[in-house]
Write a protein that holds these residues in place. Structure first.
Motif, PDB file in Angstrom:
ATOM      1  N   GLU A  62       0.790  -1.238   0.000  1.00 64.07           N
ATOM      2  CA  GLU A  62       0.000   0.000   0.000  1.00 64.07           C
ATOM      3  C   GLU A  62       0.820   1.286   0.000  1.00 64.07           C
ATOM      4  O   GLU A  62       0.330   2.328  -0.372  1.00 64.07           O
ATOM      5  CB  GLU A  62      -0.970   0.055   1.195  1.00 64.07           C
ATOM      6  CG  GLU A  62      -2.040  -0.992   1.153  1.00 64.07           C
ATOM      7  CD  GLU A  62      -2.979  -0.894   2.340  1.00 64.07           C
ATOM      8  OE1 GLU A  62      -2.755  -0.058   3.241  1.00 64.07           O
ATOM      9  OE2 GLU A  62      -3.939  -1.665   2.384  1.00 64.07           O
ATOM     10  N   THR A  63       2.081   1.243   0.427  1.00 67.13           N
ATOM     11  CA  THR A  63       2.846   2.485   0.570  1.00 67.13           C
ATOM     12  C   THR A  63       4.257   2.442  -0.018  1.00 67.13           C
ATOM     13  O   THR A  63       4.917   3.475  -0.106  1.00 67.13           O
ATOM     14  CB  THR A  63       2.981   2.879   2.053  1.00 67.13           C
ATOM     15  OG1 THR A  63       3.618   1.817   2.760  1.00 67.13           O
ATOM     16  CG2 THR A  63       1.622   3.170   2.675  1.00 67.13           C
ATOM     17  N   SER A  64       4.751   1.284  -0.405  1.00 67.86           N
ATOM     18  CA  SER A  64       6.125   1.168  -0.904  1.00 67.86           C
ATOM     19  C   SER A  64       6.143   1.319  -2.424  1.00 67.86           C
ATOM     20  O   SER A  64       5.628   0.471  -3.146  1.00 67.86           O
ATOM     21  CB  SER A  64       6.708  -0.193  -0.497  1.00 67.86           C
ATOM     22  OG  SER A  64       8.024  -0.321  -0.992  1.00 67.86           O
ATOM     23  N   LEU A  65       6.738   2.413  -2.909  1.00 68.46           N
ATOM     24  CA  LEU A  65       6.791   2.697  -4.344  1.00 68.46           C
ATOM     25  C   LEU A  65       8.213   2.491  -4.845  1.00 68.46           C
ATOM     26  O   LEU A  65       9.149   3.157  -4.394  1.00 68.46           O
ATOM     27  CB  LEU A  65       6.333   4.137  -4.606  1.00 68.46           C
ATOM     28  CG  LEU A  65       6.154   4.536  -6.068  1.00 68.46           C
ATOM     29  CD1 LEU A  65       5.022   3.726  -6.713  1.00 68.46           C
ATOM     30  CD2 LEU A  65       5.870   6.028  -6.180  1.00 68.46           C
ATOM     31  N   ASN A  66       8.386   1.552  -5.768  1.00 71.41           N
ATOM     32  CA  ASN A  66       9.690   1.278  -6.381  1.00 71.41           C
ATOM     33  C   ASN A  66       9.692   1.832  -7.793  1.00 71.41           C
ATOM     34  O   ASN A  66       8.776   1.558  -8.568  1.00 71.41           O
ATOM     35  CB  ASN A  66       9.975  -0.223  -6.401  1.00 71.41           C
ATOM     36  CG  ASN A  66      10.099  -0.799  -5.003  1.00 71.41           C
ATOM     37  OD1 ASN A  66      10.767  -0.224  -4.162  1.00 71.41           O
ATOM     38  ND2 ASN A  66       9.435  -1.911  -4.763  1.00 71.41           N
ATOM     39  N   TYR A  67      10.731   2.591  -8.148  1.00 68.78           N
ATOM     40  CA  TYR A  67      10.793   3.272  -9.437  1.00 68.78           C
ATOM     41  C   TYR A  67      12.249   3.557  -9.799  1.00 68.78           C
ATOM     42  O   TYR A  67      13.145   3.412  -8.958  1.00 68.78           O
ATOM     43  CB  TYR A  67      10.019   4.597  -9.383  1.00 68.78           C
ATOM     44  CG  TYR A  67      10.524   5.494  -8.277  1.00 68.78           C
ATOM     45  CD1 TYR A  67      11.600   6.341  -8.491  1.00 68.78           C
ATOM     46  CD2 TYR A  67       9.950   5.454  -7.013  1.00 68.78           C
ATOM     47  CE1 TYR A  67      12.092   7.131  -7.464  1.00 68.78           C
ATOM     48  CE2 TYR A  67      10.435   6.239  -5.993  1.00 68.78           C
ATOM     49  CZ  TYR A  67      11.505   7.079  -6.224  1.00 68.78           C
ATOM     50  OH  TYR A  67      11.988   7.842  -5.210  1.00 68.78           O
ATOM     51  N   SER A  68      12.456   3.992 -11.018  1.00 69.83           N
ATOM     52  CA  SER A  68      13.755   4.495 -11.458  1.00 69.83           C
ATOM     53  C   SER A  68      13.602   5.980 -11.717  1.00 69.83           C
ATOM     54  O   SER A  68      12.580   6.420 -12.247  1.00 69.83           O
ATOM     55  CB  SER A  68      14.197   3.802 -12.752  1.00 69.83           C
ATOM     56  OG  SER A  68      14.396   2.432 -12.526  1.00 69.83           O
ATOM     57  N   GLN A  69      14.621   6.752 -11.369  1.00 65.40           N
ATOM     58  CA  GLN A  69      14.588   8.171 -11.699  1.00 65.40           C
ATOM     59  C   GLN A  69      14.655   8.325 -13.209  1.00 65.40           C
ATOM     60  O   GLN A  69      15.199   7.477 -13.906  1.00 65.40           O
ATOM     61  CB  GLN A  69      15.764   8.901 -11.060  1.00 65.40           C
ATOM     62  CG  GLN A  69      15.652   9.022  -9.563  1.00 65.40           C
ATOM     63  CD  GLN A  69      16.756   9.892  -8.982  1.00 65.40           C
ATOM     64  OE1 GLN A  69      17.865   9.921  -9.490  1.00 65.40           O
ATOM     65  NE2 GLN A  69      16.440  10.590  -7.907  1.00 65.40           N
ATOM     66  N   SER A  70      14.089   9.409 -13.723  1.00 66.46           N
ATOM     67  CA  SER A  70      14.072   9.675 -15.158  1.00 66.46           C
ATOM     68  C   SER A  70      14.863  10.945 -15.439  1.00 66.46           C
ATOM     69  O   SER A  70      14.674  11.962 -14.770  1.00 66.46           O
ATOM     70  CB  SER A  70      12.635   9.863 -15.646  1.00 66.46           C
ATOM     71  OG  SER A  70      11.872   8.711 -15.370  1.00 66.46           O
ATOM     72  N   LEU A  71      15.735  10.890 -16.440  1.00 65.08           N
ATOM     73  CA  LEU A  71      16.479  12.056 -16.889  1.00 65.08           C
ATOM     74  C   LEU A  71      15.845  12.539 -18.181  1.00 65.08           C
ATOM     75  O   LEU A  71      15.751  11.786 -19.152  1.00 65.08           O
ATOM     76  CB  LEU A  71      17.949  11.714 -17.127  1.00 65.08           C
ATOM     77  CG  LEU A  71      18.810  12.841 -17.720  1.00 65.08           C
ATOM     78  CD1 LEU A  71      18.853  14.042 -16.792  1.00 65.08           C
ATOM     79  CD2 LEU A  71      20.198  12.338 -18.032  1.00 65.08           C
ATOM     80  N   ILE A  72      15.382  13.783 -18.177  1.00 69.08           N
ATOM     81  CA  ILE A  72      14.775  14.344 -19.375  1.00 69.08           C
ATOM     82  C   ILE A  72      15.491  15.641 -19.731  1.00 69.08           C
ATOM     83  O   ILE A  72      16.150  16.253 -18.889  1.00 69.08           O
ATOM     84  CB  ILE A  72      13.262  14.582 -19.212  1.00 69.08           C
ATOM     85  CG1 ILE A  72      12.976  15.596 -18.120  1.00 69.08           C
ATOM     86  CG2 ILE A  72      12.533  13.277 -18.931  1.00 69.08           C
ATOM     87  CD1 ILE A  72      11.539  16.043 -18.091  1.00 69.08           C
ATOM     88  N   SER A  73      15.361  16.048 -20.985  1.00 69.60           N
ATOM     89  CA  SER A  73      15.945  17.298 -21.463  1.00 69.60           C
ATOM     90  C   SER A  73      14.818  18.207 -21.921  1.00 69.60           C
ATOM     91  O   SER A  73      14.005  17.818 -22.760  1.00 69.60           O
ATOM     92  CB  SER A  73      16.893  17.034 -22.629  1.00 69.60           C
ATOM     93  OG  SER A  73      17.977  16.239 -22.209  1.00 69.60           O
ATOM     94  N   THR A  74      14.766  19.404 -21.352  1.00 73.29           N
ATOM     95  CA  THR A  74      13.730  20.351 -21.735  1.00 73.29           C
ATOM     96  C   THR A  74      14.290  21.338 -22.757  1.00 73.29           C
ATOM     97  O   THR A  74      15.497  21.582 -22.808  1.00 73.29           O
ATOM     98  CB  THR A  74      13.194  21.123 -20.521  1.00 73.29           C
ATOM     99  OG1 THR A  74      14.250  21.892 -19.941  1.00 73.29           O
ATOM    100  CG2 THR A  74      12.617  20.175 -19.484  1.00 73.29           C
TER     101      THR A  74
END
Length: 93
Positions: A62-74
């Motif tokens: 319910e509360t543990s979020l696993n993800y990868s950071q994202s690198l974007i170019s604006t």
């Protein structure tokens, strides 16, 4: 879902490299979410000069979020980055 900016490097009028990560909050009655299930949350990050970036995070317990950071170019330092959830799937469901 919102995005948290963890790093930003700008190059004048050329634009910026931005590192973002998802933050998840739940608004409303807390029902229908199985505390034992693992949810795959697919989301679209908008604002990258090459087009939308699609990522997936996993929510468990319910509360543990696993993800990868994202690198974007604006394209510019004033370009706003946004996120939209596009799909939610229960793993093994």
């Amino acid at each position: 879902m919102d995005l948290r900016t963890t790093k930003r490097q700008c190059f004048g009028s050329v634009g910026c490299n931005v590192t973002v990560e998802p933050t998840l909050s739940y608004v409303g009655a807390f029902n229908g979410i199985d505390p034992d299930a693992v949810y795959e949350i697919t989301y679209e990050i908008r604002g990258d000069q090459s087009g939308p970036v699609i990522e997936t995070a996993e929510l468990s317990n319910e509360t543990s979020l696993n993800y990868s950071q994202s690198l974007i170019s604006t394209a510019s330092s004033s370009k706003k980055v946004s996120v939209k959830i596009t799909d939610v799937v229960i793993q093994g469901g």
